[in-house]
Design an enzyme around this catalytic site. Structure first.
Site, PDB file in Angstrom:
ATOM      1  N   MET A   1      -4.440   5.091  -5.301  1.00  0.00           N
ATOM      2  CA  MET A   1      -3.466   4.235  -4.373  1.00  0.00           C
ATOM      3  C   MET A   1      -2.049   4.785  -4.776  1.00  0.00           C
ATOM      4  SD  MET A   1      -6.295   2.762  -6.339  1.00  0.00           S
ATOM      5  CE  MET A   1      -5.638   1.546  -7.341  1.00  0.00           C
TER       6      MET A   1
ATOM      7  N   CYS B   1       0.976  -1.325  -0.052  1.00  0.00           N
ATOM      8  CA  CYS B   1       0.058   0.012  -0.037  1.00  0.00           C
ATOM      9  C   CYS B   1       0.799   1.312  -0.120  1.00  0.00           C
ATOM     10  CB  CYS B   1      -0.882  -0.122   1.148  1.00  0.00           C
ATOM     11  SG  CYS B   1      -1.780   1.625   1.368  1.00  0.00           S
TER      12      CYS B   1
END
Length: 395
Positions: free
Chosen positions: A317, A104
């Site tokens: 993201m 992430c």
């Protein structure tokens, strides 16, 4: 009947970029969860509140979106010349599994800050005032991330005037450098696993689409917005409420995963929802962001929309931003062409919440494209710290 009890585990709830997650020090986890396996997965699912058929995460720390269903483990690094090891788990909302296949990028920001907060960085390396360079080993994908974390009076400076579209309040800027971000994971292969900058991707039942498939930041499948009936200005509500549209995106994602060699059968995609990502690109045009902010054509180089865990992301993201910046730096990819073509060291792209700038250094070596670094700015903040409680029989 035995009285059920709960255990409590030291934890910190943090925002990093446009994501949130529950952060743990490895040493604070129950013994059975300090190594990978079912006990750790069960713990993280229970912390988040998954699987939840109501898709609400009422009985956990999750927020029922891909951006808020995350857990992180940090420990002193086992790697030379690194400060911390950072392991990330994407918890499925409605299915009983944790996806460990990728990073992430947004929470990479918080990992750098948390490393200092949690006492995992050598105090001798932390200035009284200035920038602390935290060397993060991203354990999921075996890559190095450098986080430039501001420090004031020996503590992480969290507040500031840096604004990030997709985050309501300003905070202190943290610059992230993703070193050698291509070829994620252990699957092997090059930055362009098919060997092509653009492929004809055949999707059963839907047709054939031009696609750029890249492993930089995170494996990502890029397609042209107009080829799939979109403009590139869409917001979450334009897509996430349409099951047929989401099914089409998943079909394209699965076809891309097969073509990239990330899975061997379509069924494997059910257990690999975090990677690859599916994104669509288009030339710049005016649009109204989800915050009501007007984005002008002249403000951006291209438009990008990306899906995470089966839904259109509310912003972008961080790892996918790395993929965007890298692909934009390589002349001839769909991302590069949407940005106007040519050589580009950085792009500013429009996403549902606003804009984001990302830079990348890419070059050709012996006919193969490689990227040495991708750079972007995010921010991070502790929201809550203390203990998280779960039923003892969870683990």
């Amino acid at each position: 009947m035995t009285q059920a009890t709960q255990i409590k585990i030291p934890a910190t709830y943090m925002r990093g970029g446009t994501s949130k997650g529950v952060f743990f020090r490895l040493q604070d986890l129950p013994a059975s969860c300090q190594t990978p396996g079912e006990a750790r997965d069960r713990l993280f699912m229970r912390v988040i509140g998954s699987p939840d058929p109501y898709a609400a995460h009422i009985d956990g720390m999750g927020g029922a979106t891909s951006s808020t269903s995350k857990c992180v483990i940090l420990s002193k690094s086992s790697q030379p010349d690194h400060d911390v090891d950072y392991l990330y788990g994407q918890v499925s909302i409605d299915s009983p599994f944790v996806d460990w296949s990728g990073n992430c990028g947004n929470l990479s920001t918080a990992a750098g800050a948390f490393a200092i907060h949690a006492g995992l960085v050598d105090p001798a390396r932390i200035p009284e005032n200035g920038i602390c360079t935290v060397r993060v080993w991203q354990a999921n994908i075996q890559k190095t991330i450098i986080a430039q974390v501001p420090v004031t009076n020996g503590q992480v400076q969290e507040l500031g005037d840096f604004e990030l579209d997709g985050v309501t309040f300003p905070a202190a800027e943290i610059v992230l450098e993703f070193l050698d971000p291509s070829d994620d994971g252990e699957e092997g292969g090059s930055m362009f696993p098919t060997g092509n900058l653009v492929d004809d991707l055949e999707v059963p039942g839907l047709g054939t689409f031009k696609a750029t498939m890249i492993t930089a930041g995170i494996p990502t499948v890029f397609v042209n917005a107009e080829d799939i009936g979109y403009q590139g200005t869409e917001l979450r509500e334009d897509i996430n409420g349409n099951p047929e549209a989401l099914a089409r995106f998943e079909a394209i994602r699965v076809a891309g995963a097969l073509r990239m060699g990330l899975i061997k059968t379509p069924e494997e995609a059910l257990k690999r929802q975090h990677t690859p990502k599916i994104a669509f690109v288009s030339r710049p045009r005016d649009y109204l962001a989800s915050s009501g902010k007007q984005i002008k054509t002249d403000d951006i180089d291209l438009l990008v929309r990306a899906l995470s865990m089966g839904k259109l992301h509310h912003a972008m993201m961080g790892t996918c931003a790395v993929a965007i910046g890298t692909a934009a730096a390589v002349p001839g990819t769909l991302v590069n062409l949407a940005a106007g073509g040519g050589e580009r060291g950085a792009v500013r792209f429009g996403h549902p919440s606003g804009t984001l700038r990302v830079g990348a250094e890419a070059r050709q070596v012996d006919g193969e494209w490689t990227v040495t670094k991708a750079i972007m700015s995010r921010s991070a903040r502790i929201i809550m710290e203390g203990w998280v409680r779960v039923p003892a029989d969870t683990i």
